[in-house]
Design a protein around this motif. Structure first.
Motif, PDB file in Angstrom:
ATOM      1  N   LEU A   9       0.931  -1.238  -0.047  1.00 64.34           N
ATOM      2  CA  LEU A   9      -0.018   0.106   0.010  1.00 64.34           C
ATOM      3  C   LEU A   9       0.622   1.285  -0.077  1.00 64.34           C
ATOM      4  N   ARG A  19      -9.000   5.564   4.607  1.00 61.96           N
ATOM      5  CA  ARG A  19      -9.170   4.407   3.807  1.00 61.96           C
ATOM      6  C   ARG A  19      -7.931   3.204   3.731  1.00 61.96           C
ATOM      7  N   CYS A  20      -6.802   3.686   4.248  1.00 57.35           N
ATOM      8  CA  CYS A  20      -5.904   2.925   4.335  1.00 57.35           C
ATOM      9  C   CYS A  20      -6.213   1.913   5.667  1.00 57.35           C
ATOM     10  N   LEU A  23      -8.863  -0.768   4.464  1.00 56.50           N
ATOM     11  CA  LEU A  23      -8.242  -1.677   3.601  1.00 56.50           C
ATOM     12  C   LEU A  23      -7.638  -2.681   4.804  1.00 56.50           C
ATOM     13  N   GLU A  26      -9.619  -4.986   6.408  1.00 54.77           N
ATOM     14  CA  GLU A  26     -10.113  -6.157   5.811  1.00 54.77           C
ATOM     15  C   GLU A  26      -9.131  -7.194   5.715  1.00 54.77           C
ATOM     16  N   VAL A 184      -1.321  -0.940  -4.541  1.00 60.29           N
ATOM     17  CA  VAL A 184      -2.582  -0.230  -4.550  1.00 60.29           C
ATOM     18  C   VAL A 184      -2.057   1.270  -3.764  1.00 60.29           C
ATOM     19  N   ALA A 186      -3.154   4.597  -2.133  1.00 68.23           N
ATOM     20  CA  ALA A 186      -4.312   4.733  -1.254  1.00 68.23           C
ATOM     21  C   ALA A 186      -5.394   5.905  -1.740  1.00 68.23           C
ATOM     22  N   LEU A 189      -8.168   3.826  -3.891  1.00 66.20           N
ATOM     23  CA  LEU A 189      -9.106   3.408  -3.330  1.00 66.20           C
ATOM     24  C   LEU A 189     -10.669   3.992  -3.142  1.00 66.20           C
ATOM     25  N   ARG A 195     -11.142  -1.051  -4.327  1.00 67.39           N
ATOM     26  CA  ARG A 195     -10.823  -1.992  -3.204  1.00 67.39           C
ATOM     27  C   ARG A 195     -11.493  -3.354  -3.413  1.00 67.39           C
ATOM     28  N   ASP A 196     -12.747  -3.309  -4.040  1.00 64.00           N
ATOM     29  CA  ASP A 196     -13.213  -4.786  -4.192  1.00 64.00           C
ATOM     30  C   ASP A 196     -12.359  -5.506  -5.000  1.00 64.00           C
ATOM     31  N   LEU A 198      -9.043  -5.328  -5.601  1.00 62.84           N
ATOM     32  CA  LEU A 198      -7.748  -5.796  -4.856  1.00 62.84           C
ATOM     33  C   LEU A 198      -8.284  -7.113  -3.916  1.00 62.84           C
ATOM     34  N   LEU A 199      -9.240  -6.800  -3.200  1.00 57.04           N
ATOM     35  CA  LEU A 199      -9.504  -8.133  -2.077  1.00 57.04           C
ATOM     36  C   LEU A 199     -10.062  -9.102  -3.251  1.00 57.04           C
TER      37      LEU A 199
END
Length: 245
Positions: A9, A19-20, A23, A26, A184, A186, A189, A195-196, A198-199
């Motif tokens: 990140l 937002r960091c 993430l 998660e 990614v 920040a 994001l 973000r979705d 990446l996850l």
């Protein structure tokens, strides 16, 4: 061969901290540590530095991200100049920049022996300077170099945007036991779906058996056992001990 998964990140700062943290939460649920790429200009005392210290103490890895990034590296002229600079920087100049960059970290109570170059391209002189200044790792465009042993784990960086076009490559790399590197910024994001995506890539790599890790050197540099199956590794003076899961 077992695949490895590194999630990094960048763009960490006071304006992107929420937002960091979201993430990171998660990824914690997935037991995936982060490699936290910090540009020297962002290394200022404050809430972000406190968060970084907590994350490193919990098992994330702090990585020095370049020397002296400019606020707007997306501009083509700046990006091209830095690409040329990175590819030709002599050892003496790289050493001076490393000293200044480390000093910026220290003013925030941070320290690291991990490095990723600007534009992900390290000149031979930069690699020499990193070894002279006792850095352990250089993570560049093509792979992750252990500066103590000379070993290189090959695997290109997959930068996450707002689309899922690279997911097939993630699955393929994980199935064949390679090094899966997801990165990614920040700022990205905030984009719809980033973000979705990446996850989803993380979950795909885990599904194919990839082991979550960081840019911290592997087991030979571990020493004392830590809770939850972690190991505590040696760290630069003044750094928070880093655990690798």
């Amino acid at each position: 061969m077992v695949a490895e998964l590194v999630v990094s990140l960048s763009g960490i700062g006071s304006g992107t901290l929420a937002r960091c943290a979201a993430l990171a939460d998660e990824l914690d649920r997935r037991r995936v540590p982060l490699s936290l790429l910090l540009a020297p200009r962002r290394a200022v005392p404050g809430e972000a530095s406190t968060w970084l210290r907590r994350r490193v103490a919990a098992g994330d890895a702090l990585v020095l991200h370049g020397f002296d990034h400019q606020p707007d590296p997306s501009r083509r002229a700046v990006s091209l100049r830095r690409w040329v600079e990175s590819s030709a920087l002599p050892a003496h100049e790289a050493g001076l920049r490393l000293i200044a960059a480390r000093a910026a970290l220290e003013r925030s109570g941070l320290a690291t022996d991990l490095f990723t170059p600007p534009s992900r391209l390290a000149s031979p002189g930069t690699v020499v300077a990193l070894r002279r200044h006792r850095f352990a790792v250089c993570a560049d465009m093509a792979g992750v170099r252990d500066l103590r042993t000379g070993d290189v784990r090959t695997g290109r960086v997959r930068v996450v945007g707002g689309h899922s076009g690279y997911l097939a490559g993630v699955g393929r790399e994980a199935r064949r036991g390679g090094l899966v590197r997801l990165e990614v910024d920040a700022a990205a994001l905030d984009r719809p779906g980033a973000r979705d995506v990446l996850l989803e890539a993380v979950d795909l790599a885990l599904h194919h058996g990839a082991l979550p890790t960081t840019y911290r050197p592997p087991a030979p540099y571990s020493s004392t056992a830590s809770p939850r199956g972690s190991t505590t590794t040696s760290t630069p003076s003044g750094a928070v001990p880093v655990r690798t899961r």
